[in-house]
Design a protein around this motif. Structure first.
Motif, PDB file in Angstrom:
ATOM      1  N   THR A  16      54.614  40.186  49.664  1.00 16.43           N
ATOM      2  CA  THR A  16      54.813  40.171  48.215  1.00 16.43           C
ATOM      3  C   THR A  16      53.623  39.468  47.577  1.00 16.43           C
ATOM      4  OG1 THR A  16      57.209  40.093  48.477  1.00 16.43           O
ATOM      5  CG2 THR A  16      56.325  39.422  46.340  1.00 16.43           C
ATOM      6  N   LEU A  17      53.074  40.095  46.538  1.00 14.07           N
ATOM      7  CA  LEU A  17      51.932  39.535  45.813  1.00 14.07           C
ATOM      8  C   LEU A  17      52.326  39.228  44.375  1.00 14.07           C
ATOM      9  CD1 LEU A  17      49.186  42.131  46.806  1.00 14.07           C
ATOM     10  CD2 LEU A  17      49.786  40.038  47.997  1.00 14.07           C
ATOM     11  N   MET A  18      51.769  38.142  43.843  1.00 10.10           N
ATOM     12  CA  MET A  18      51.826  37.873  42.407  1.00 10.10           C
ATOM     13  C   MET A  18      50.404  38.063  41.907  1.00 10.10           C
ATOM     14  SD  MET A  18      54.287  34.488  42.170  1.00 10.10           S
ATOM     15  CE  MET A  18      53.461  33.987  40.693  1.00 10.10           C
ATOM     16  N   ILE A  19      50.254  38.915  40.897  1.00  7.47           N
ATOM     17  CA  ILE A  19      48.923  39.231  40.385  1.00  7.47           C
ATOM     18  C   ILE A  19      48.923  38.965  38.881  1.00  7.47           C
ATOM     19  CG2 ILE A  19      47.146  41.007  40.157  1.00  7.47           C
ATOM     20  CD1 ILE A  19      48.712  42.482  42.499  1.00  7.47           C
ATOM     21  N   PHE A  20      48.005  38.118  38.435  1.00  8.87           N
ATOM     22  CA  PHE A  20      47.865  37.805  37.018  1.00  8.87           C
ATOM     23  C   PHE A  20      46.508  38.301  36.543  1.00  8.87           C
ATOM     24  CE2 PHE A  20      50.333  34.469  39.033  1.00  8.87           C
ATOM     25  CZ  PHE A  20      51.453  34.412  38.236  1.00  8.87           C
ATOM     26  N   HIS A  21      46.439  38.752  35.295  1.00 12.70           N
ATOM     27  CA  HIS A  21      45.156  39.098  34.696  1.00 12.70           C
ATOM     28  C   HIS A  21      45.335  39.265  33.194  1.00 12.70           C
ATOM     29  CE1 HIS A  21      46.463  43.336  34.567  1.00 12.70           C
ATOM     30  NE2 HIS A  21      46.785  43.216  35.841  1.00 12.70           N
TER      31      HIS A  21
ATOM     32  N   ILE B 160      42.374  50.175  48.556  1.00 12.97           N
ATOM     33  CA  ILE B 160      42.560  50.863  47.273  1.00 12.97           C
ATOM     34  C   ILE B 160      42.027  50.006  46.119  1.00 12.97           C
ATOM     35  CG2 ILE B 160      44.925  50.117  46.728  1.00 12.97           C
ATOM     36  CD1 ILE B 160      43.540  53.649  46.178  1.00 12.97           C
ATOM     37  N   MET B 161      42.187  48.687  46.199  1.00 11.56           N
ATOM     38  CA  MET B 161      41.713  47.820  45.120  1.00 11.56           C
ATOM     39  C   MET B 161      40.190  47.829  45.006  1.00 11.56           C
ATOM     40  SD  MET B 161      44.259  46.838  43.453  1.00 11.56           S
ATOM     41  CE  MET B 161      43.494  45.627  42.379  1.00 11.56           C
ATOM     42  N   GLU B 162      39.508  48.162  46.088  1.00 10.17           N
ATOM     43  CA  GLU B 162      38.046  48.226  46.077  1.00 10.17           C
ATOM     44  C   GLU B 162      37.523  49.631  45.776  1.00 10.17           C
ATOM     45  OE1 GLU B 162      37.103  46.678  49.925  1.00 10.17           O
ATOM     46  OE2 GLU B 162      37.783  44.651  49.384  1.00 10.17           O
ATOM     47  N   SER B 163      38.430  50.574  45.533  1.00 13.06           N
ATOM     48  CA  SER B 163      38.033  51.970  45.352  1.00 13.06           C
ATOM     49  C   SER B 163      37.645  52.288  43.911  1.00 13.06           C
ATOM     50  CB  SER B 163      39.187  52.891  45.759  1.00 13.06           C
ATOM     51  OG  SER B 163      40.227  52.837  44.795  1.00 13.06           O
ATOM     52  N   ALA B 164      36.935  53.392  43.753  1.00 13.42           N
ATOM     53  CA  ALA B 164      36.580  53.889  42.420  1.00 13.42           C
ATOM     54  C   ALA B 164      37.833  54.273  41.648  1.00 13.42           C
ATOM     55  CB  ALA B 164      35.638  55.085  42.541  1.00 13.42           C
ATOM     56  N   GLU B 165      38.839  54.792  42.346  1.00 17.89           N
ATOM     57  CA  GLU B 165      40.101  55.172  41.694  1.00 17.89           C
ATOM     58  C   GLU B 165      40.768  53.965  41.026  1.00 17.89           C
ATOM     59  OE1 GLU B 165      44.348  57.339  42.782  1.00 17.89           O
ATOM     60  OE2 GLU B 165      43.094  56.601  44.404  1.00 17.89           O
ATOM     61  N   ALA B 166      40.802  52.836  41.721  1.00 17.72           N
ATOM     62  CA  ALA B 166      41.400  51.627  41.145  1.00 17.72           C
ATOM     63  C   ALA B 166      40.552  51.115  39.979  1.00 17.72           C
ATOM     64  CB  ALA B 166      41.560  50.550  42.203  1.00 17.72           C
ATOM     65  N   ALA B 167      39.236  51.172  40.124  1.00 15.34           N
ATOM     66  CA  ALA B 167      38.355  50.725  39.041  1.00 15.34           C
ATOM     67  C   ALA B 167      38.568  51.567  37.787  1.00 15.34           C
ATOM     68  CB  ALA B 167      36.898  50.785  39.488  1.00 15.34           C
ATOM     69  N   GLU B 168      38.698  52.879  37.959  1.00 12.72           N
ATOM     70  CA  GLU B 168      38.947  53.768  36.822  1.00 12.72           C
ATOM     71  C   GLU B 168      40.307  53.484  36.191  1.00 12.72           C
ATOM     72  OE1 GLU B 168      38.437  57.832  38.080  1.00 12.72           O
ATOM     73  OE2 GLU B 168      36.455  57.377  38.900  1.00 12.72           O
ATOM     74  N   ALA B 169      41.325  53.230  37.023  1.00 13.26           N
ATOM     75  CA  ALA B 169      42.666  52.927  36.509  1.00 13.26           C
ATOM     76  C   ALA B 169      42.656  51.618  35.725  1.00 13.26           C
ATOM     77  CB  ALA B 169      43.667  52.853  37.657  1.00 13.26           C
ATOM     78  N   MET B 170      41.965  50.608  36.247  1.00 14.84           N
ATOM     79  CA  MET B 170      41.888  49.328  35.531  1.00 14.84           C
ATOM     80  C   MET B 170      41.170  49.496  34.193  1.00 14.84           C
ATOM     81  SD  MET B 170      41.429  46.297  38.326  1.00 14.84           S
ATOM     82  CE  MET B 170      40.293  47.074  39.470  1.00 14.84           C
ATOM     83  N   LYS B 171      40.107  50.287  34.199  1.00 12.61           N
ATOM     84  CA  LYS B 171      39.384  50.535  32.946  1.00 12.61           C
ATOM     85  C   LYS B 171      40.293  51.255  31.952  1.00 12.61           C
ATOM     86  CE  LYS B 171      35.142  52.485  31.111  1.00 12.61           C
ATOM     87  NZ  LYS B 171      33.874  53.149  31.394  1.00 12.61           N
ATOM     88  N   PHE B 172      41.011  52.264  32.411  1.00  8.78           N
ATOM     89  CA  PHE B 172      41.942  53.009  31.559  1.00  8.78           C
ATOM     90  C   PHE B 172      43.007  52.074  30.977  1.00  8.78           C
ATOM     91  CE2 PHE B 172      45.856  55.366  30.840  1.00  8.78           C
ATOM     92  CZ  PHE B 172      45.424  56.467  30.125  1.00  8.78           C
ATOM     93  N   ASP B 173      43.495  51.158  31.806  1.00  8.28           N
ATOM     94  CA  ASP B 173      44.549  50.224  31.383  1.00  8.28           C
ATOM     95  C   ASP B 173      44.029  49.053  30.566  1.00  8.28           C
ATOM     96  OD1 ASP B 173      46.359  51.801  32.690  1.00  8.28           O
ATOM     97  OD2 ASP B 173      46.798  50.362  34.285  1.00  8.28           O
TER      98      ASP B 173
ATOM     99  N   VAL C  73      42.273  46.511  31.782  1.00  5.35           N
ATOM    100  CA  VAL C  73      42.309  45.291  32.586  1.00  5.35           C
ATOM    101  C   VAL C  73      40.936  44.629  32.556  1.00  5.35           C
ATOM    102  CG1 VAL C  73      42.544  44.395  34.939  1.00  5.35           C
ATOM    103  CG2 VAL C  73      44.126  46.134  34.099  1.00  5.35           C
ATOM    104  N   ARG C  74      40.927  43.325  32.403  1.00  2.00           N
ATOM    105  CA  ARG C  74      39.692  42.544  32.459  1.00  2.00           C
ATOM    106  C   ARG C  74      39.545  42.046  33.899  1.00  2.00           C
ATOM    107  NH1 ARG C  74      41.227  39.209  26.957  1.00  2.00           N
ATOM    108  NH2 ARG C  74      41.174  41.026  25.581  1.00  2.00           N
ATOM    109  N   PRO C  75      38.790  42.783  34.738  1.00  2.00           N
ATOM    110  CA  PRO C  75      38.737  42.496  36.180  1.00  2.00           C
ATOM    111  C   PRO C  75      38.341  41.065  36.532  1.00  2.00           C
ATOM    112  CG  PRO C  75      37.607  44.552  35.689  1.00  2.00           C
ATOM    113  CD  PRO C  75      37.954  43.913  34.372  1.00  2.00           C
ATOM    114  N   GLU C  76      37.502  40.459  35.716  1.00  2.44           N
ATOM    115  CA  GLU C  76      37.047  39.101  36.015  1.00  2.44           C
ATOM    116  C   GLU C  76      38.167  38.062  35.905  1.00  2.44           C
ATOM    117  OE1 GLU C  76      36.565  39.687  31.612  1.00  2.44           O
ATOM    118  OE2 GLU C  76      36.178  40.921  33.366  1.00  2.44           O
ATOM    119  N   THR C  77      39.307  38.453  35.320  1.00  5.38           N
ATOM    120  CA  THR C  77      40.415  37.512  35.151  1.00  5.38           C
ATOM    121  C   THR C  77      41.498  37.649  36.223  1.00  5.38           C
ATOM    122  OG1 THR C  77      41.719  38.980  33.705  1.00  5.38           O
ATOM    123  CG2 THR C  77      40.062  37.558  32.644  1.00  5.38           C
ATOM    124  N   ILE C  78      41.333  38.568  37.159  1.00  7.95           N
ATOM    125  CA  ILE C  78      42.375  38.813  38.159  1.00  7.95           C
ATOM    126  C   ILE C  78      42.529  37.618  39.096  1.00  7.95           C
ATOM    127  CG2 ILE C  78      43.085  40.226  40.131  1.00  7.95           C
ATOM    128  CD1 ILE C  78      41.674  42.598  38.751  1.00  7.95           C
TER     129      ILE C  78
END
Length: 87
Positions: free
Chosen positions: A4-9, A61-74, A76-81
């Motif tokens: 189980t992970l807790m992820i904040f951003h 998956i978190m290091e993939s281009a697909e995840a990067a595109e999804a975060m951009k679409f959403d 998400v500010r990646p530097e705050t994860i």
């Protein structure tokens, strides 16, 4: 036992992030389930609790281009994860 992970951003727009289908599109096929959380103080901080069947696959998956595109679409500010793993 499934990790189980807790992820904040932070995100640009909380409502857009909440309504986005991208989490399910990216994580669902991998068997990863997530519950979403928002900051009641109405900041741009959000969080997830994720059940992850395979941490190696999750990391990949978190290091993939697909995840990067999804975060951009959403918005998400990646530097705050910040990610915490249940011991």
């Amino acid at each position: 036992m499934m990790p189980t992970l807790m992820i904040f951003h932070e995100v640009d727009d909380v409502e857009r992030w909440l309504s986005s289908p991208k989490r399910e599109e990216v994580f669902g096929p991998l068997g990863i389930t997530v519950r979403t959380f928002i900051d009641p103080a109405k900041s741009n901080r959000v969080g997830l609790v994720a059940q992850v069947p395979d941490m190696e696959t999750f990391q990949r998956i978190m290091e993939s281009a697909e995840a990067a595109e999804a975060m951009k679409f959403d918005g998400v500010r990646p530097e705050t994860i910040l990610m915490l793993v249940e011991p």
